[in-house]
Write an enzyme that holds these catalytic residues in place. Structure first.
Site, PDB file in Angstrom:
ATOM      1  N   CYS A  99       0.806  -1.216   0.000  1.00 38.83           N
ATOM      2  CA  CYS A  99       0.000   0.000   0.000  1.00 38.83           C
ATOM      3  C   CYS A  99       0.849   1.282   0.000  1.00 38.83           C
ATOM      4  O   CYS A  99       1.411   1.626  -1.023  1.00 38.83           O
ATOM      5  CB  CYS A  99      -0.967  -0.074   1.175  1.00 38.83           C
ATOM      6  SG  CYS A  99      -2.473   0.853   0.927  1.00 38.83           S
TER       7      CYS A  99
ATOM      8  N   ARG B   2     -12.914   5.112  -1.171  1.00 42.81           N
ATOM      9  CA  ARG B   2     -11.809   4.188  -0.964  1.00 42.81           C
ATOM     10  C   ARG B   2     -12.209   2.841  -1.539  1.00 42.81           C
ATOM     11  O   ARG B   2     -13.395   2.510  -1.586  1.00 42.81           O
ATOM     12  CB  ARG B   2     -11.495   4.022   0.536  1.00 42.81           C
ATOM     13  CG  ARG B   2     -11.016   5.276   1.223  1.00 42.81           C
ATOM     14  CD  ARG B   2     -10.693   5.024   2.689  1.00 42.81           C
ATOM     15  NE  ARG B   2      -9.486   4.254   2.896  1.00 42.81           N
ATOM     16  CZ  ARG B   2      -8.261   4.761   2.861  1.00 42.81           C
ATOM     17  NH1 ARG B   2      -8.086   6.050   2.622  1.00 42.81           N
ATOM     18  NH2 ARG B   2      -7.205   4.000   3.056  1.00 42.81           N
TER      19      ARG B   2
ATOM     20  N   HIS C 287      -3.901  -5.938   2.527  1.00 44.97           N
ATOM     21  CA  HIS C 287      -3.587  -5.938   3.955  1.00 44.97           C
ATOM     22  C   HIS C 287      -4.056  -7.285   4.488  1.00 44.97           C
ATOM     23  O   HIS C 287      -4.468  -8.152   3.754  1.00 44.97           O
ATOM     24  CB  HIS C 287      -4.309  -4.792   4.665  1.00 44.97           C
ATOM     25  CG  HIS C 287      -3.820  -3.452   4.237  1.00 44.97           C
ATOM     26  ND1 HIS C 287      -2.608  -2.943   4.628  1.00 44.97           N
ATOM     27  CD2 HIS C 287      -4.364  -2.527   3.427  1.00 44.97           C
ATOM     28  CE1 HIS C 287      -2.452  -1.755   4.092  1.00 44.97           C
ATOM     29  NE2 HIS C 287      -3.497  -1.474   3.349  1.00 44.97           N
TER      30      HIS C 287
HETATM   31  N1  GLN Z   1      -2.770   6.455   2.268  1.00 44.91           N
HETATM   32  C1  GLN Z   1      -2.725   5.498   1.209  1.00 44.91           C
HETATM   33  C2  GLN Z   1      -4.065   5.283   0.511  1.00 44.91           C
HETATM   34  O1  GLN Z   1      -5.110   5.459   1.090  1.00 44.91           O
HETATM   35  C3  GLN Z   1      -2.204   4.190   1.709  1.00 44.91           C
HETATM   36  C4  GLN Z   1      -3.080   3.610   2.773  1.00 44.91           C
HETATM   37  C5  GLN Z   1      -2.600   2.300   3.246  1.00 44.91           C
HETATM   38  O2  GLN Z   1      -1.403   2.028   3.343  1.00 44.91           O
HETATM   39  N2  GLN Z   1      -3.544   1.511   3.649  1.00 44.91           N
HETATM   40  O3  GLN Z   1      -4.088   4.907  -0.661  1.00 44.91           O
END
Ligand code: GLN
Length: 234
Positions: free
Chosen positions: A95, A130, A194
């Site tokens: 990420c 997101r 993740h």
């Molecule tokens: N801030 C970055 C995004 O939202 C990475 C987030 C993350 O590592 N989960 O894309």
């Protein structure tokens, strides 16, 4: 243990969203079964990254705020990280870490967060959205399947010499447009998974460990390690 691998955990004190550090636990779990001891060191702000010291690099994800702090410091490590990558050093970047290996990441508030351009991708942000949820991908070359959970604002677009880690079968992936998820470049694996990725995808952990072993111990007989059976945990 017959073998020892040194792991650099890049900015491990700043970038650890959604339990990304669990990747190191999973790596250690499989390493033990392969007769390998892992020695992990956090390399953070103002520390030197010497490419010859490390056999594996892990670079986790983070929030935009931490990413912008890391973005400034990592410019001082840019040359050394690039030479580690170009020399075939194994790396897993998740990420935020994955985003920072590329050219830039536009944060959720429009701020341009500079990467190190070691890899040719760039990352844009989505308006008020997101990509969150379960994801399944398949690597077209190896046939390997990876299962995980994604949660990111960024939309990443791959560039020259980069292949996706997998083609999306379920979920969003890099950008929800081109069906790609993550990246493979030389021995670097980048992903939005993740969960953490290696706990559910021991096949990838094994691949990273074998690559590191072959690189550090080119004359060793690794047939036992190659034969290690990984049970899927999804
Ligand atoms: N801030 C970055 C995004 O939202 C990475 C987030 C993350 O590592 N989960 O894309």
């Amino acid at each position: 243990m017959a073998y020892e691998l040194n792991v650099a955990h890049l900015y491990g004190d700043l970038l650890n969203t959604y339990g990304d550090n669990g990747n190191l636990l999973a790596l250690g779990y499989y390493a033990k079964q392969m007769g390998v001891e892992l020695k992990t060191t956090v390399i953070s702000l103002d520390d030197k990254f010497d490419p010859s010291d490390w056999d594996i690099v892990f670079f986790g994800g983070g929030q935009d705020f931490e990413q912008s702090i890391v973005s400034k410091d990592i410019q001082n490590k840019k040359e050394d990280l690039t030479s580690y990558i170009e020399d075939g050093g194994p790396m897993l970047a998740i990420c935020g870490g994955y985003q920072l290996l590329g050219h830039y990441y536009i944060g959720a508030d429009g701020e341009k967060i500079k990467g190190i351009s070691a890899l040719d991708h760039y990352t844009l942000s989505q308006d008020n959205n997101r990509f969150i949820g379960d994801i399944v991908i398949k690597n077209p070359d190896s046939g390997d399947e990876y299962h995980g959970f994604e949660n990111h604002n960024g939309m990443t677009f791959l560039g020259e010499g980069e292949k996706p880690l997998g083609i999306v079968e379920e979920g969003h992936g890099n950008n929800d447009k081109d069906n790609s998820e993550g990246v493979v470049y030389k021995n670097v694996y980048g992903s939005y998974f993740h969960g953490p990725i290696l706990t559910r995808n021991g096949n990838l952990a094994k691949k990273i460990l074998l690559t590191a072993l072959k690189r550090k111990y080119p004359d060793a007989d690794l047939s036992k390690q190659e034969a290690l059976e990984i049970q899927p945990t999804f």
